[in-house]
Each structure stands twice: as structure tokens, then as C-alpha cells.
Write a protein that holds these residues in place. Sequence first.
Motif, PDB file in Angstrom:
ATOM      1  N   LYS A 234       0.822  -1.250  -0.035  1.00 47.54           N
ATOM      2  CA  LYS A 234      -0.075   0.026  -0.072  1.00 47.54           C
ATOM      3  C   LYS A 234       0.850   1.272   0.006  1.00 47.54           C
ATOM      4  N   ILE A 235       1.921   1.205   0.714  1.00 45.51           N
ATOM      5  CA  ILE A 235       2.926   2.356   0.795  1.00 45.51           C
ATOM      6  C   ILE A 235       3.429   2.639  -0.688  1.00 45.51           C
ATOM      7  N   ILE A 236       3.790   1.605  -1.386  1.00 42.39           N
ATOM      8  CA  ILE A 236       4.459   1.552  -2.587  1.00 42.39           C
ATOM      9  C   ILE A 236       3.536   2.178  -3.430  1.00 42.39           C
ATOM     10  N   ASP A 237       2.223   1.722  -3.578  1.00 45.00           N
ATOM     11  CA  ASP A 237       1.195   2.345  -4.255  1.00 45.00           C
ATOM     12  C   ASP A 237       1.002   3.877  -4.173  1.00 45.00           C
ATOM     13  N   LYS A 238       0.831   3.981  -2.907  1.00 43.07           N
ATOM     14  CA  LYS A 238       0.737   5.471  -2.434  1.00 43.07           C
ATOM     15  C   LYS A 238       1.988   6.401  -2.886  1.00 43.07           C
ATOM     16  N   THR A 239       3.096   5.865  -2.664  1.00 41.51           N
ATOM     17  CA  THR A 239       4.119   6.735  -3.421  1.00 41.51           C
ATOM     18  C   THR A 239       4.137   7.041  -4.848  1.00 41.51           C
ATOM     19  N   LYS A 240       3.807   5.973  -5.594  1.00 43.50           N
ATOM     20  CA  LYS A 240       3.832   6.104  -6.843  1.00 43.50           C
ATOM     21  C   LYS A 240       2.645   7.017  -7.419  1.00 43.50           C
ATOM     22  N   GLU A 241       1.534   6.919  -6.495  1.00 44.65           N
ATOM     23  CA  GLU A 241       0.661   7.928  -6.929  1.00 44.65           C
ATOM     24  C   GLU A 241       1.026   9.396  -6.648  1.00 44.65           C
TER      25      GLU A 241
END
Length: 262
Positions: A234-241
Motif C-alpha cells: 500500500k505504501i508503494i502504491d501511495k508513493t507512486k500515486e
Amino acid sequence: MSVNSHLNDLSSKLNLKQDEKDKVKRSIDTLSDRLNSYFDGQLRGHFKFGSFTRGTILPRKADEESDIDYMVIFTNPYNYKPQTLLNHLKKFVNYYYHSSEIRQSHPTIVLELNHIKFELVPAKKDVWDDIYIPSRSSFFEEWIKTDPNAFNKKLTDANVRQYNQIKPLVRLMKYWNRLNGSYRSSYELENWIVQNYYYNCITLKDFVYDTFEKLTYNYSDPQGYKDKVDRAKKIIDKTKEYERDNMPYTAKAEIKKLFPEF
């Protein structure tokens, strides 16, 4: 500072600095001399192996469990069982390092000094010079065949093939693993990383994103570990967002939830 800059900076800090390398080298040299003196004529060789020789060991500041794997190959003419050779090593470390913390952690003898920990592994060779170490836990075999430095070439080849990003990636993932309870062994994690395929990855950030996207768990894994993997994704997804939305500082703050400064 961008996400990629933070990851590169942290990975560099997770590499052993020269003064720490010098201390470790002095300890290894002393250990080598003492082994030769104590076991005069009883050894076929001894050497370091593992993450220290691959350049993926973490500094003690980041991982207090960091250790140097060190193999001691006995001539073993009477074909002693593993426990007998472990006892020989324990007597050796008690003789020279009696003020240090010493314990058995099958199949090794753990010697903990102020700045580093050694895991001494007894071994023997057969007539073809194949190396055998004590089996970790088996009712069917006491010794298992090993090639202690074979993995080094695999990791080095993968590192060269992948723009010299595999070793920095390994250090970052070992740091994350350590922060989250070290559920996976360091070797298991390194081996998994080396075996992965990385498509269109060039920067360290690319490799980190791709690695977490590939990271899975088994049904039988503890729920706590599953939760930590899910959180990381989830953190990776949020970072990319945040990066897509042109919010580099927010993206960096997000990725630091996974990889904080130390």
C-alpha cells in the motif's frame, strides 16, 4: 530529495564503512591466527563466507544481528559426529574469547564480540574435496553437502546484469526485513531477489517498486507478516500515486514509512 535519491542515500549508509570493515578484518585475521595455533595440524582450511564476502552485510547500527559466517574444515580422521566438532570449536572460543558471549546455535558456534558476531561452522571434506556441514535439523542425515561461496557469483552476475542495483536493493530489503521482525532469513531473501526478473528497471527506485510488487506470502505464514507485506504494498502504491501527481516531497515522506533513516 526525490524517492530515488533517498533510497540511494540510505543504501549507501547501509553499506559497511571503511572503519567498520577495518575492525572486522582485524578480528578475522586474529581469529585465523588463533585457529591455526590452537588446531595445529587438525584443519584442512578455514575461511569467511556469506553476506560479508558478498558486500550485502548490514552495519550493526542497522542490524544488531549482523554476523560473519566463518567455516572451519577439520581433517576429522576418526569421522567424528557434528556435535563433537562443535564441542571442539566451543573449547577453542572459550580458550581465547572467555570474556565474550559464546553459545551454540546448531549447527554453529556463535561468538559475539563488541563490534561483530561470528558464526563458526564446523565442516569436513570427502575424498573428492566436497565440503559437508552439520545438517540443521534432520533425523536422516547428520551432514549435508555445501558449496559455501557458490551464491556469490550468482549475486555478482545479477548485480552486473542489472546496472549494479542488486546489491543496493538487497541491503534495502534486508533492512526492511529487519525492521519487520526478520521473518525471512537473510540468505532466503537474497536468493529470492537474485532469482527475480526485472523488466524495464533502471534506477534503484524501479527495482524497489518491482520487488515489493512481486513480494508474496504463503497461506501458512503468520498473520503479522502478511499484514506487514500488505502495508508495504500500500505504501508503494501511495508513493507512486504521489509521484504521478507531481508531489515529490510527499512521495519521499511516504517511502520513508518503509525505509526510515537510521
